[in-house]
Design a protein around this motif. Structure first.
Motif, PDB file in Angstrom:
ATOM      1  N   PRO A 192       2.621   1.574  -4.665  1.00 25.85           N
ATOM      2  CA  PRO A 192       2.842   1.580  -3.211  1.00 25.85           C
ATOM      3  C   PRO A 192       4.306   1.869  -2.890  1.00 25.85           C
ATOM      4  CG  PRO A 192       1.544  -0.332  -3.886  1.00 25.85           C
ATOM      5  CD  PRO A 192       2.057   0.303  -5.148  1.00 25.85           C
ATOM      6  N   LEU A 193       4.527   2.716  -1.906  1.00 29.51           N
ATOM      7  CA  LEU A 193       5.893   3.079  -1.536  1.00 29.51           C
ATOM      8  C   LEU A 193       6.478   2.132  -0.495  1.00 29.51           C
ATOM      9  CD1 LEU A 193       5.503   6.971  -1.342  1.00 29.51           C
ATOM     10  CD2 LEU A 193       6.275   5.568  -3.263  1.00 29.51           C
ATOM     11  N   GLU A 198       6.972  -3.913   5.226  1.00 26.15           N
ATOM     12  CA  GLU A 198       7.431  -2.608   5.733  1.00 26.15           C
ATOM     13  C   GLU A 198       6.285  -1.839   6.373  1.00 26.15           C
ATOM     14  OE1 GLU A 198      11.050  -1.639   2.561  1.00 26.15           O
ATOM     15  OE2 GLU A 198       8.975  -1.169   2.047  1.00 26.15           O
ATOM     16  N   ALA A 199       5.102  -1.909   5.775  1.00 25.29           N
ATOM     17  CA  ALA A 199       3.943  -1.237   6.349  1.00 25.29           C
ATOM     18  C   ALA A 199       3.598  -1.834   7.708  1.00 25.29           C
ATOM     19  CB  ALA A 199       2.750  -1.345   5.409  1.00 25.29           C
ATOM     20  N   ALA A 200       3.631  -3.163   7.821  1.00 23.80           N
ATOM     21  CA  ALA A 200       3.319  -3.821   9.091  1.00 23.80           C
ATOM     22  C   ALA A 200       4.313  -3.421  10.168  1.00 23.80           C
ATOM     23  CB  ALA A 200       3.316  -5.339   8.895  1.00 23.80           C
ATOM     24  N   MET A 201       5.595  -3.351   9.823  1.00 26.52           N
ATOM     25  CA  MET A 201       6.610  -2.934  10.791  1.00 26.52           C
ATOM     26  C   MET A 201       6.382  -1.497  11.235  1.00 26.52           C
ATOM     27  SD  MET A 201      10.056  -4.629   9.116  1.00 26.52           S
ATOM     28  CE  MET A 201      11.106  -3.708  10.236  1.00 26.52           C
ATOM     29  N   SER A 202       6.020  -0.617  10.295  1.00 22.98           N
ATOM     30  CA  SER A 202       5.767   0.786  10.637  1.00 22.98           C
ATOM     31  C   SER A 202       4.559   0.911  11.559  1.00 22.98           C
ATOM     32  CB  SER A 202       5.550   1.606   9.362  1.00 22.98           C
ATOM     33  OG  SER A 202       6.691   1.581   8.546  1.00 22.98           O
TER      34      SER A 202
END
Length: 226
Positions: A192-193, A198-202
């Protein structure tokens, strides 16, 4: 002895129709349908131009047959590798690898040609990806968008072989270069990158952007109030 795209028969064992299709697959993959001619396909297949027209009628119909075969063959290969677990069978992988390389190059070129047939095949691959994701319990926020981007990301490397080969310093049209490229794709999918945070913020930032857009605002207003 050269193995045909079907994966298990020599060219002299194929029917004339299959030899024509296989020759067209290679020529279309290398040059695209617009640059290919019935005459050169016939020459590569060892038949007359008249026999090509007898079996397929036109270059466009031949291309449709190649599209259908390439999609069917790739689905079969995925089934054998992922469902039947044949990725550990070195003899099988050695035979099927050049076949998969050709099918992938052909499909990437076909999509870029922009015909109605190519568009239909792309939509089919997106639907198949949706089904694969669902069957494997992968539930993204937007299944259709995920599947569409997934297909493009997979096929994109095959649509730009010169650029990828130059950057890697290895020809991805050779078995060794192709295997190295595929290993990089596996590596990308395996790591995972983004962290979950970070995904939730994006996602949160994108949701805010969509809500502020005219289309997003209209959708929100149309929703019934709870």
């Amino acid at each position: 002895m050269t193995i045909d795209p079907g994966g298990d028969r020599a060219p002299e064992d194929l029917t004339a129709r299959a030899r024509i299709r296989d020759a067209a697959l290679r020529i279309f993959a290398d040059r695209g349908i617009d640059q290919a001619t019935i005459r050169e396909i016939a020459k590569a297949a060892g038949v007359s131009s008249g026999l090509v027209r007898h079996h397929f009628g036109s270059k466009e119909a031949l291309r449709d047959a190649c599209d259908a075969y390439a999609v069917e063959r790739m689905n079969q290969i995925r089934q054998q590798i992922f469902t039947e677990g044949r990725s550990r069978d070195q003899a099988f992988m050695g035979t099927v690898h050049p076949v998969a390389m050709l099918m992938q190059r052909y499909l990437a070129r076909s999509f870029l040609d922009g015909s109605e047939a190519a568009a239909a095949r792309f939509d089919d691959m997106v639907r198949l990806s949706e089904q694969w994701l669902t069957d494997h319990g992968i539930v993204p926020r937007d299944l259709r968008a995920y599947a569409a981007v997934f297909v493009v990301m997979q096929m994109g490397v095959f649509a730009m072989p010169e650029q990828v080969s130059r950057a890697m310093g290895a020809d991805v049209r050779t078995p060794e270069g192709n295997a190295r490229m595929l290993a990089a794709m596996v590596d990308i999918f395996a790591h995972p990158l983004l962290t979950p945070e970070e995904a939730a913020m994006s996602f949160e930032a994108l949701d805010r952007f969509i809500a502020r857009s005219p289309e997003g605002g209209a959708r929100n207003e149309a929703r019934p109030k709870e």
